[in-house]
Each structure stands twice: as structure tokens, then as C-alpha cells.
Design an enzyme around this catalytic site. Structure first.
Site: not given
Length: 955
Positions: A128, A159-161
Site C-alpha cells: 500500500m 508500506i511503499k515509500v
């Protein structure tokens, strides 16, 4: 396509016999996990995702705004849930998206939980994305990522960063908190090494007894975008005479070579003593994930970026078409990623020798990648906003006819979208205006949200007003403290009980007319003043407080009064001392003209008995529609503001407001909001409200028309139709029901702030309003305004006064007609005329002045404004003095029919209004404005005389 799931893999493909060789599943045998780059409600609920996982070997899922935009905005899969959210009061676009996305992410995580368990936490992840607007803000990224991790609440979520300079420290911190991270937008091996270092350092930051096997991360290395960019550069070199054979040989090779060298770095980094120390605690290497693996060049095999990138402990996330292609005819081989590393090095050397700098390319791709993610988010949130409007069926419908200005307006919409200025506005970034104190005046942005929290107090006040049986309620205010309430009365409570009155004039005749209607013993007075020191409301309060004391006694007088004022003001102190029935607080960071959706509008609305829940609900819908995540193409406030600002810059700054019958009063409120906000430093939009209708040919080319309509009502429709072919910009706004007035208020507030940014002025100050107040105070201290100068004309009960400069223009005039002819002869192209009348505001006087407006407009082609003093001083008065020096002014004063004393002040309302008129004229003259004053001995007779003289003068 409604009812279908965008991007699903065709069912026949999924139904192929499992006994046939499945190259997709072969990837798993070679240590590579195939992930699906697609997610939608239908994919999960139809069981297709489960089939992909159970039958085709898919071991993970990635999502992004572009993927969600296809499913959420262009199918009906989410309609039911969106309706439920809207019914529950969830209207903010970002909140709607999160509710929908979280459901999908959790559902996908649950489907992939079997993979996660079977691999003991090594795979089975669903990614996400953090809000892409935060890519260059470390702290904001951390806050967002923590929120997503906690709220989704699944061990197998990632978690996409992005791997930006701001993202990398966030990645390290998140991993040190045990949060799974998918590092995205990797293009350069240099940045990959930084990301891998952040991963290791993050794990090292966890407590010594922490089970490191529970923390996972992938580093998403983008492939096809590199080749697309490089191939374009190679084509340019070939077109400029470069060695075609050598340059062609590099096409489609660079991205793979780059990835191979990244994998070589991976093997080095995740070996040796430092890594082994972590591995003993259960740490898993951060897998390289090949992203953007669908080929964009049709000349390349559609499985090119799968079969050539097979490597142990890697991931390949594929769009549905690439998944289908690999399943059908892929030819994966073990450790393809490690083949011919020297050849990969040579490709990059040859690229450099050709004059193409790969580092510059990858740096550009990172910047573009962040921008593209933001664009995708804009489209996503815009699609959701459109879907919300579609499902509610009630929205502001805006129709545009911009003629030759359309291209300029569209250009600014694109600029605002690309630069994220709406998000900047909501972030209270004052640099989008003049970088002065704009950030201190943005409390109105979330006024509807605040109003929702205060509904119980407001509804209790409404019930109390009704229960106490007041026959009349009077609002004593000025400018922003009165004009919004006036519209509320006219649109939503015109025939309400108790009768609601507004006093915002120091004209003794207007004070006397209202006074005669009231029984002080049965009247509630609402004194509205932000600062508490505004002259007019204090005078009104003094007058009526004295009347109430005389009627019910001093002990009971306070119970007849309510105050709306900022905390700590002098009015608050007086209200407490005198025992007011209630004190409602204003917010110091909301200026008066932006205050209608705060207590300054809502308390009067409560006293009128308006349905506050419905009103606030509509305001909240507008706040959501104009919010930070609603991009300009779908943001009604931004659209309107960009258009008004762009058109004003192009010289079409006479904003002419037409309205259907139910909304006629809105123009006066919009007039003060726009004029006082934008008219300064020689710039500005001059609003023209209530001007009588003319023929289409009677309007100059400096006009922009805004047409406000209640559904089913007419708003000069024939005239509007005739204006469009003449090239006049026409913006039509239609609402379904009167309660949507709340939406109009909010949209115009956003629009005004945006227009101010387009004009590069501060839309929250009023630097020229105080000048007239200072002059008026000085005159009062000197004993009041007196006509010491000889009139340039006098006769028939009319006297004309002008300063020396303006008098020169009128020299030689023998009659009132001659004077007016000379004065209005000065009206030139793109000028406007303003009639400012310091007399009682009533229907009869307005009719006479409107007739003068029509005559002047038809003769000169100029926009003709009308303001009653002193209320216009807190409205268009700012623009008249500080805006463009294109106004020609005619001030009208008159002897009061009956003067009224102000208790305890030693002077009368007549003296006050005379000083205000003189102060206003004095500032206009100081600013070099073309202005004269006409004084009427008898107001009714004098207006008729003046009308006749103007009509004759401009024939």
C-alpha cells in the site's frame, strides 16, 4: 466498464490445464516470486486473486494510485460502500479513498495469508503506497506510513515509500520500528546501495531480542522506464548523425544491464560479517523487486523484462498483461540475472561513450516518477470526487464558456495541478501568495468541520430563541459580520419566525426605520464584531441597549443581547459585565469576510431556525470537494478561482454576477468577499452585483459573467445565451436546492483565495480600509464633517462638491446635467463607474440608483457598481481605493429626514455617516481617483432629480 473489473487476467487464461507447463510457476523454482501489479474490489471478491495465488503461483500484490483509479473511478464495484460512507458523513476525499483502499488491502492480505504462513513470513505481501504528495517530506512520510501500518493491521502488508533523499531516512526509521517497507522508485544503483544500507541500519536499530524474521522489505528497481528514456535519447543521437548500428545495438539493453549490476551489489551487500550478524537473528535479505516490467516498446518481446531478470531471492511484479504473457509463452531460466555481467558493464560503458549520462537519466526518472505518482493520485482523487458527486446526485453544476480565454485558463489549471498548489493552500503555505502573513488567516478552511463539532451548542441556542418567544431578532454588524447572515435570511429564512432584521448602516433614517418596527421588550439583539472595536456595531449596541434598559430595566437588559466576537475583545468584556445571554466565540485566524461558516454566520442561522444539520452537511460536502486531495480539474473552488484570477490578469476583471430570484442576495456577499480580498496594490477583481440587465451589446469586453441559478429558476437566460457568441466569458453555477447555499459560500471562499494567489496579492488583508476610518475618526474628533468648500454647482436642492483636481474637469458647467456630462465623459475603455450612496438603503432608493446605473452602462459600456454607505466601506471600498485606478466615482449624500442621537456619545448617527462619507471621499481623492460628491437636500426628490440629470447627460 460498469460492473466489470478493470485489468483482470482473462478467465480462459486462468482455466488452462494445470498439467501443462506453467512458466509463471517455473519462476518460483528459480527463486523468484511473481507478484501481481494490480488490485481492485472485483479481483478479490470474484475469487480471481485466490485462483492466481493458489493455481498460478502469484505470491504478492502491489497497488498504486493509478491501479486504484481504474477500479474505484471507472467501475461500479465501490458504489455501495461509497454511498454508505457518504450517508455516514464521511465526505473528505482522502478519507473516502482510505476506507475503500483499506478494505481492499486487508482482503488481499487475507487471501495471501496462506503464502505468508507457508513461507514463514518470507512472502505473501500486499503493498500500500504512502500518499505520493509526501515523497519529499521525511516527517510527513513517517506519519503517513505509521498510520497505514497501524490502521491496515496486517502482518503481511508492506508500506511503499519512494527512494527520494527524504524517503531514505524515513525508510530506515520505519524498519527500525518493525514496519515492512516496499522501497519504490529505484532507478540508480547508487540509490539502491543507499536503500540497502538503510535496510540494514534499520534492522540494527531494533532491540537485540527482536525477532528480525518478522520484518521484510523489498527494493523496487524500475526497468522499462529506463529503456524508454534511453531509447528516446538514442533516437535523437541517430537523427543527428550518430553511428546508427552502434546506437541501435544499445536499445532495450540498458535497463537489464543496470538491473544486473544492482543484483551484483545485492549479493555483495547481503554477505560478510555485518550482515551475517543480523542473519543469525533471523534477518532476511531485502529482496530486489523488478518493477515496471511491462514492455512499453512493442518491438520488444512482451516477456523481455521477466525472462532476463530471473534471480534467486528476487521478486518480479507484473501487470496483468505481462502475467498472462509469461504464463503463455515465457521462457525463464535459472539465474539469468547473473549472466554476462561483463557484457552488462560494456553496455553501460558504450552508453557513456555515446554521450548519454545514465546518472542524469536516473535522476530525472526519479523526479519524474514522483511527479507521475502525484499525477496518478490527482486522477485517483478526482475520480473519487466525481463518483461521490455522481452518487449523491446533488452538487454544484458548473458550466464554462470561456471563449478565447479557455486556453489560458486550462493552462493555469494544469500548472496548479502539476505544482500541487491546492495542497499547498491547505498546508497553509503562504508562499503561494505573497509570503507575508497569509498562513495566519486560514482558519476558515476547516470551518465546516468545526461547525459540525459545535452543532449541539448551536442547536441549543436555536431552541432557546424559539422557546423564549422573541418576536424579533436583530443582528447588529458590519461587512462580513452581517452580509452572510443577510443571504441566509433571504434564501433560507425569508418568512421565518421570529422576524430577523439586520442593521449595518449608520444612516439615521435606516436606524430610525428599524427602530420603529421593534418592541425592545420582545426583541433579541445579536452584536457581531470580531475585534469588538468596530465602530458601527458598537454604536448600534449603544443605541438599542439604551432602548432596552428604558423598557425592561438595567437588570434585565443584558438578557436581550448575545455577542459574537473573538476571545479577549472589548465586546466580550462588555458582554460579560452587562450579563449578555450568551457569548459565542469567533476564531482569530478567520477574517470577517471569510467567517460566514463560523459562528458569525451560524449563530444568526440558529436564531432564524434554519436546519443547521442540513446546512452544515452541505458545507462539509463543499469542504471535501474543495479539499487538498481534490485536484483542480475536479475541485470547484479551485476551478472558479483559477478562472477568475486568469481572466482578471487578461483584463476581464469586472466580475458581473447574475442570479436567479432565490439567490439574488448572494451577490452582495460575494461582492464584498471578492472585492475586499483581491482589490489592492493596483490589482483586483471589481465585482458588479445587481446591475440592471442590458442588451448583450451594452457590455464591454472587460467583463466576466458568473451566473448563479437554483434549479428550475431563470437567471437572465436569454441574455446569457446572447453573451456567449460575443466572446464574453460566462461561468454558470447551478444548485439543486436552497440549502446548497452552504456549498456556494465555501466554493467562493476557496475561489477567492485561489484568485488572490493568481493575482499575487494577499487575499486576507485590507490595507486601504483603515484609511477611510482614520479620516472619519479625525473628522469626528474635530467636531464632524462640514461643507466649508464652495460647491462647483448648486441648484434645485442639489449641490455638487469636488476637490481642486476634479473641479478642473467640471469647470464651466452651468447645470447639474453639464456637471454630470463632464464627469462621466472621463469614463474610458475598461473603466468602471461606482455610485456610492450614504443614504438609507431601501427598495425605492435602490430603484432610482439602478435606473442611473442602467443609463450609464448603456451610454458608456462600462460596468456600473452600486454601494450603500457605510456598509460598502467594509466591502468594495477596499477595491475602490486599493485596486486598479480605473474607477469613476459619484458619491451621493443627503440630509437625514430624522437624525438620531447615539446615547452617551455626544453626537448623532447623522454626524457619523457624514464623517464616514467625507473620509471615504477624502481617501479616494488622495488616491487620485476621479470622484465628485452630490449632496441632496431632500433625498427622495433629490434622487429623482439626479436620475433625470444623469439620463440627460449621457444621451
Amino acid at each position: 466498464m460498469a460492473g466489470q473489473t478493470a485489468g483482470l487476467i482473462p478467465v480462459p487464461f486462468l482455466a488452462l490445464s494445470e498439467q501443462m507447463m506453467n512458466p509463471l510457476k517455473e519462476l518460483g523454482k528459480y527463486g523468484q516470486a511473481p507478484w501481481l501489479d494490480n488490485l481492485g474490489r472485483g479481483l478479490v471478491r470474484s475469487g480471481e486473486l485466490a485462483k492466481l495465488v493458489n493455481e498460478e503461483g502469484i505470491k504478492g500484490v502491489t497497488s498504486n494510485p493509478a491501479i486504484f483509479e481504474k477500479s474505484m473511478g471507472h467501475s461500479d464495484e465501490y458504489n455501495e460502500e461509497i454511498r454508505s460512507l457518504l450517508d455516514a458523513g464521511v465526505v473528505e476525499i482522502g478519507e473516502v479513498f482510505n476506507n475503500l483502499a483499506f478494505t481492499d488491502i486487508r482482503s488481499a492480505c487475507d487471501v495471501l495469508k496462506t503464502v505468508y504462513d507457508e513461507t514463514k513470513g518470507g512472502d505473501g505481501f500486499v503493498s500500500m503506497e504512502c500518499n505520493p504528495y509526501l515523497a519529499n517530506d521525511t516527517e510527513a512520510t513517517l506519519t503517513e506510513a505509521r498510520h497505514l501500518w497501524k490502521t491496515i493491521d496486517r502482518k503481511n502488508v508492506m508500506i511503499k515509500v519512494p527512494a527520494t533523499d527524504a524517503g531514505i531516512p524515513a525508510i530506515r526509521t520505519l524498519l527500525s520500528e518493525g514496519i515492512n517497507v516496499n522501497v519504490t522508485l529505484l532507478f540508480a544503483t547508487e540509490y539502491y546501495r543507499k536503500v540497502a544500507e538503510a535496510y540494514i541500519a534499520g534492522l540494527e536499530g531494533l532491540p537485540k531480542d527482536y525477532d528480525l524474521s518478522t520484518v521484510s522489505s523489498v527494493a523496487s528497481f524500475f526497468i522499462s522506464r529506463i529503456d524508454s528514456k534511453i531509447d528516446g535519447a538514442l533516437d535523437k543521437l541517430i537523427a543527428n548523425g550518430g553511428d546508427k548500428a552502434k546506437l541501435e545495438a544499445l536499445k532495450g539493453k540498458v535497463a537489464i544491464a543496470n538491473a544486473k549490476l544492482a543484483y551484483r551489489d545485492y549479493e555483495k551487500i547481503f554477505s560478510g560479517p555485518r550482515w551475517e550478524k543480523l542473519a543469525k537473528r533471523g534477518a532476511r535479505p531485502q529482496r530486489l523487486l523488478w518493477a515496471s516490467t511491462g514492455t512499453k516498446n512493442k518491438a520488444y518481446p512482451d516477456t523481455l523484462y521477466v525472462d532476463t531478470l530471473v534471480g534467486d531471492n528476487t521478486v518480479n511484479t507484473m501487470p496483468p498483461a505481462t502475467v498472462a504473457a509469461e504464463r503463455d509463452h515465457g521462457k525463464p531460466t535459472a539465474n539469468a540475472i547473473k549472466e554476462d555481467l561483463k557484457g552488462a558493464e560494456k553496455i553501460l560503458r558504450d552508453l557513456a561513450a555515446a554521450g548519454i549520462n545514465l546518472d542524469e537519466i536516473t535522476d530525472t526518472l526519479l523526479v519524474e516518477g514522483v511527479d507521475l505518482f502525484a499525477v496518478a493520485a490527482d486522477q485517483l482523487y478526482g475520480a473519487i470526487a466525481g463518483k461521490c458527486d455522481e452518487l449523491t446526485g446533488k452538487k454544484l453544476r458548473m458550466t464554462w464558456s470561456l471563449g478565447v480565454d479557455k486556453e489560458a485558463v486550462d493552462g493555469w489549471v494544469k500548472t496548479w495541478t502539476k505544482k500541487g498548489y491546492i495542497r499547498s493552500l491547505w498546508a497553509q503555505d503562504k508562499t503561494i501568495w505573497t509570503n507575508s502573513d497569509e498562513d495566519k488567516w486560514l482558519g476558515w478552511l476547516d470551518a465546516p468541520t468545526t461547525a459540525k463539532a459545535n452543532l449541539a451548542q448551536l442547536e441549543a441556542f436555536s431552541a432557546k430563541v424559539k422557546a423564549e418567544g422573541w418576536t424579533d431578532v436583530v443582528l447588529l454588524g458590519m461587512g462580513g459580520s452581517s452580509l452572510g447572515a443577510e443571504v441566509l435570511r433571504e434564501v433560507l429564512a425569508k418568512n421565518g419566525t421570529p422576524k430577523f432584521h439586520i442593521l449595518d448602516s449608520t444612516s439615521p433614517d435606516e436606524v430610525g426605520t428599524l427602530n420603529a418596527k421593534l418592541d425592545p421588550a420582545k426583541t433579541l439583539f445579536i452584536v457581531a464584531s470580531k475585534s469588538g472595536s468596530t465602530l458601527e456595531p458598537n454604536l448600534f449596541k449603544d443605541f438599542f441597549y439604551d432602548r432596552v434598559v428604558s423598557t425592561v430595566g438595567k437588570d434585565k437588559a443584558g438578557s436581550h443581547f448575545v455577542a459574537i466576537t473573538d476571545p479577549g475583545s472589548s465586546l466580550e468584556k462588555d458582554a460579560k459585565a452587562e450579563g449578555f445571554a450568551a457569548i459565542f466565540e469567533g476564531k482569530k485566524n478567520i477574517g470577517g469576510r471569510y467567517s460566514v461558516l463560523s459562528n458569525f454566520g451560524l449563530v444568526p442561522a440558529a436564531a432564524m431556525g434554519i436546519d443547521l444539520k442540513a446546512f452544515v452537511h452541505n458545507a462539509l460536502a463543499a469542504e471535501a470537494a474543495c479539499g487538498p486531495l481534490s485536484p483542480p480539474p475536479t475541485n470547484p473552488g479551485a476551478q472558479l478561482g483559477i478562472a477568475l484570477g486568469t481572466l482578471a490578469r487578461a483584463g476581464k476583471n469586472k466580475l458581473t454576477i447574475f442570479a436567479s430570484k432565490s439567490l439574488e442576495s448572494f451577490g452582495a456577499w460575494a461582492e464584498q468577499l471578492i472585492a475586499e480580498s483581491t482589490g489592492k496594490h493596483g490589482k483586483g477583481i471589481i465585482p458588479v452585483d445587481g446591475e440592471p440587465a442590458g442588451s448583450a451589446a451594452s457590455y464591454g469586453q472587460d467583463r466576466t459573467f458568473v451566473v448563479l441559478k437554483l434549479k428550475g429558476e431563470e437567471a437572465r437566460d436569454a441574455l446569457v445565451t446572447a453573451l456567449k457568441p460575443l466572446g464574453h466569458p460566462v461561468i454558470e453555477i447551478e444548485v439543486d436546492e436552497p440549502m446548497q447555499l452552504a456549498r456556494l459560500y465555501y466554493v467562493f471562499e476557496i475561489a477567492t483565495a485561489v484568485a488572490g494567489a493568481a493575482l499575487q496579492i494577499n487575499p486576507f488583508d485590507q490595507p486601504d480600509v483603515e484609511a477611510a476610518k482614520v479620516k472619519a475618526r479625525a473628522l469626528m474628533e474635530a467636531g464632524g464633517a462640514k461643507d466649508t468648500d464652495k460647491p462647483v454647482f448648486q441648484g434645485g436642492g442639489v449641490s455638487v462638491y469636488a476637490d481642486a483636481a476634479n473641479a478642473k474637469t467640471l469647470a464651466g458647467a452651468k447645470s447639474l446635467e453639464d456637471v454630470l456630462k463632464a464627469h462621466f465623459k472621463r469614463v474610458g475603455r475598461n473603466d468602471y463607474v461606482a455610485l456610492v450612496a450614504f443614504i438609507e438603503r431601501n427598495a425605492e432608493h435602490a430603484a432610482e440608483l439602478d435606473a442611473m446605473r442602467a443609463a450609464l452602462r448603456d451610454a458608456t459600456g462600462a460596468a456600473v457598481c452600486l454601494g450603500f454607505g457605510p456598509r460598502f466601506l467594509h466591502s468594495t471600498g477596499q477595491a475602490y481605493k486599493g485596486g486598479p485606478a480605473t474607477g469613476v466615482f459619484l458619491q451621493v449624500t443627503a440630509a437625514p429626514v430624522h437624525d438620531v442621537a447615539v446615547p452617551g456619545r455626544g453626537y448623532s448617527f447623522g454626524a457619523v455617516v457624514a464623517a464616514q462619507a467625507a473620509g471615504d471621499l477624502g481617501v479616494l481623492v488622495e488616491r487620485g481617483r476621479r470622484a465628485v460628491r452630490v449632496h441632496l437636500d431632500n433625498v427622495d426628490q433629490g434622487l429623482a432629480t439626479l436620475r433625470g440629470a444623469i439620463e440627460a447627460a449621457v444621451k
